[in-house]
Design a protein around this motif. Structure first.
Motif, short mmCIF file in Angstrom:
data_model
loop_
_atom_site.label_atom_id
_atom_site.label_comp_id
_atom_site.label_asym_id
_atom_site.label_seq_id
_atom_site.Cartn_x
_atom_site.Cartn_y
_atom_site.Cartn_z
N LEU A 75 33.46 -148.00 75.68
CA LEU A 75 32.50 -148.87 76.37
C LEU A 75 33.09 -150.25 76.65
O LEU A 75 32.65 -150.94 77.57
CB LEU A 75 31.22 -149.02 75.55
N GLU A 76 34.09 -150.64 75.89
CA GLU A 76 34.72 -151.95 76.07
C GLU A 76 35.85 -151.91 77.10
O GLU A 76 36.26 -152.94 77.61
CB GLU A 76 35.24 -152.48 74.74
N ARG A 77 36.40 -150.72 77.38
CA ARG A 77 37.49 -150.58 78.35
C ARG A 77 36.94 -150.40 79.75
O ARG A 77 35.81 -149.95 79.93
CB ARG A 77 38.32 -149.33 78.01
N PRO A 78 37.75 -150.68 80.77
CA PRO A 78 37.31 -150.43 82.15
C PRO A 78 37.10 -148.93 82.40
O PRO A 78 37.79 -148.10 81.81
CB PRO A 78 38.46 -150.95 83.01
N SER A 79 36.17 -148.60 83.26
CA SER A 79 35.93 -147.20 83.64
C SER A 79 37.11 -146.70 84.46
O SER A 79 37.87 -147.48 85.01
CB SER A 79 34.66 -147.09 84.49
N ALA A 80 37.25 -145.37 84.53
CA ALA A 80 38.35 -144.78 85.30
C ALA A 80 37.83 -143.53 86.01
O ALA A 80 36.87 -142.90 85.57
CB ALA A 80 39.50 -144.41 84.38
N GLU A 81 38.50 -143.17 87.09
CA GLU A 81 38.12 -141.97 87.83
C GLU A 81 38.58 -140.74 87.04
O GLU A 81 39.75 -140.64 86.66
CB GLU A 81 38.75 -141.97 89.21
N LEU A 82 37.66 -139.82 86.80
CA LEU A 82 37.98 -138.61 86.05
C LEU A 82 38.11 -137.43 87.01
O LEU A 82 37.40 -137.35 88.01
CB LEU A 82 36.88 -138.31 85.02
N VAL A 83 39.02 -136.53 86.67
CA VAL A 83 39.23 -135.30 87.44
C VAL A 83 39.36 -134.15 86.45
O VAL A 83 39.55 -134.37 85.26
CB VAL A 83 40.50 -135.38 88.33
N GLN A 84 39.29 -132.93 86.96
CA GLN A 84 39.47 -131.77 86.09
C GLN A 84 40.94 -131.44 85.97
O GLN A 84 41.70 -131.48 86.95
CB GLN A 84 38.74 -130.55 86.65
N CYS A 85 41.37 -131.09 84.76
CA CYS A 85 42.73 -130.63 84.52
C CYS A 85 42.94 -129.34 85.31
O CYS A 85 42.08 -128.45 85.31
CB CYS A 85 42.94 -130.39 83.03
N ALA A 86 44.08 -129.22 85.98
CA ALA A 86 44.37 -128.04 86.79
C ALA A 86 44.55 -126.79 85.95
O ALA A 86 44.41 -125.68 86.46
CB ALA A 86 45.64 -128.28 87.62
N THR A 87 44.81 -126.95 84.66
CA THR A 87 45.03 -125.79 83.80
C THR A 87 43.79 -125.39 83.01
O THR A 87 43.32 -124.27 83.11
CB THR A 87 46.20 -126.07 82.83
N CYS A 88 43.25 -126.33 82.24
CA CYS A 88 42.15 -125.96 81.32
C CYS A 88 40.77 -126.42 81.79
O CYS A 88 39.78 -126.06 81.19
CB CYS A 88 42.42 -126.54 79.94
N ARG A 89 40.71 -127.21 82.84
CA ARG A 89 39.47 -127.73 83.43
C ARG A 89 38.80 -128.83 82.62
O ARG A 89 37.69 -129.23 82.92
CB ARG A 89 38.45 -126.60 83.71
N ARG A 90 39.44 -129.32 81.54
CA ARG A 90 38.90 -130.48 80.83
C ARG A 90 38.92 -131.67 81.78
O ARG A 90 39.73 -131.73 82.69
CB ARG A 90 39.79 -130.85 79.65
N LEU A 91 38.08 -132.65 81.50
CA LEU A 91 38.14 -133.88 82.29
C LEU A 91 39.28 -134.76 81.79
O LEU A 91 39.54 -134.82 80.58
CB LEU A 91 36.82 -134.65 82.18
N CYS A 92 39.96 -135.40 82.71
CA CYS A 92 41.06 -136.30 82.37
C CYS A 92 41.10 -137.43 83.38
O CYS A 92 40.52 -137.33 84.45
CB CYS A 92 42.38 -135.55 82.31
N VAL A 93 41.78 -138.50 83.03
CA VAL A 93 41.88 -139.66 83.91
C VAL A 93 42.86 -139.34 85.04
O VAL A 93 43.97 -138.88 84.79
CB VAL A 93 42.34 -140.90 83.13
N ARG A 94 42.43 -139.58 86.27
CA ARG A 94 43.28 -139.31 87.44
C ARG A 94 44.61 -140.05 87.30
O ARG A 94 44.66 -141.21 86.98
CB ARG A 94 42.58 -139.75 88.73
N ASP A 95 45.68 -139.32 87.52
CA ASP A 95 47.06 -139.81 87.56
C ASP A 95 47.64 -140.25 86.22
O ASP A 95 48.77 -140.69 86.17
CB ASP A 95 47.22 -140.95 88.58
#
Length: 194
Positions: A75-95
């Motif tokens: 909550l203290e860090r800046p937000s980031a764009e999330l995308v799905q991992c191409a392998t497992c579909r977990r959410l991860c930070v883009r790039d």
């Protein structure tokens, strides 16, 4: 942990609120959290209504002290764009972990790039090799341990030519071992196959 930039609003009728909370936030899930039912009932009784903040921060959370510490930090860090991992579909930070034009989570990136089939290199790195190093946001020691890979050098923001000389000196001492230099958000890491 990081908060995404996209939010989803849910409209739940007050008479079905407790049922919705019970279905949505499992008691078995350590990451699931809601204020106490007493607090929710009190807010509903007084008709509390507040527009959702433009940016979610700790001061916007009713029960901040009840949240896991890693979520409070997020909550203290800046937000980031999330995308799905191409392998497992977990959410991860883009790039943060991109390999062969695929967005990967930290787990799959480490397994793919730092695993047995990764771009390991024996001998010294020539200057041309540094232009094609794998790039990731950070290296996770616990994931490296699972792969039996060790970090032998971490460099912060160092001039490129100096970094190349340091890496060359390190690798010259172990010419028969496979190493992998990696650019991270902080600088450069050199890994060694176990």
């Amino acid at each position: 942990m990081v908060l995404g930039t996209v939010r989803q609003e849910v409209g739940v009728p007050l008479q079905r609120l407790y049922e919705w909370i019970d279905r949505t936030f499992s008691a078995d899930d350590e990451g699931a959290f809601v204020p106490s039912m007493r607090d929710v009932e009190l807010l509903a009784r007084i008709g509390w209504n507040e527009p959702f903040p433009a940016e979610l921060r700790g001061e916007n959370v009713v029960n901040l002290e009840d949240l896991p510490p890693e979520l409070v930090e997020a909550l203290e860090r800046p937000s980031a764009e999330l995308v799905q991992c191409a392998t497992c579909r977990r959410l991860c930070v883009r790039d943060d972990f991109k390999w062969n034009d695929k967005q990967l989570c930290a787990w799959d990136y480490h397994a793919t790039v730092f695993g047995r089939r990764g771009p390991w290199h024996s001998g010294t790195y020539e200057p041309r090799h540094f232009s094609t190093l794998p790039v990731c946001a950070y290296v996770v020691e616990a994931l490296l341990e699972e792969l039996r890979v060790e970090t032998v050098l971490m460099l912060g923001a160092v001039e490129e030519e100096a970094a190349q000389r340091i890496v060359a000196a390190l690798l010259a001492g172990e010419p028969d071992r496979a190493h992998l230099a990696v650019r991270t958000g902080d600088g450069l890491a050199v890994l060694r196959e176990g």
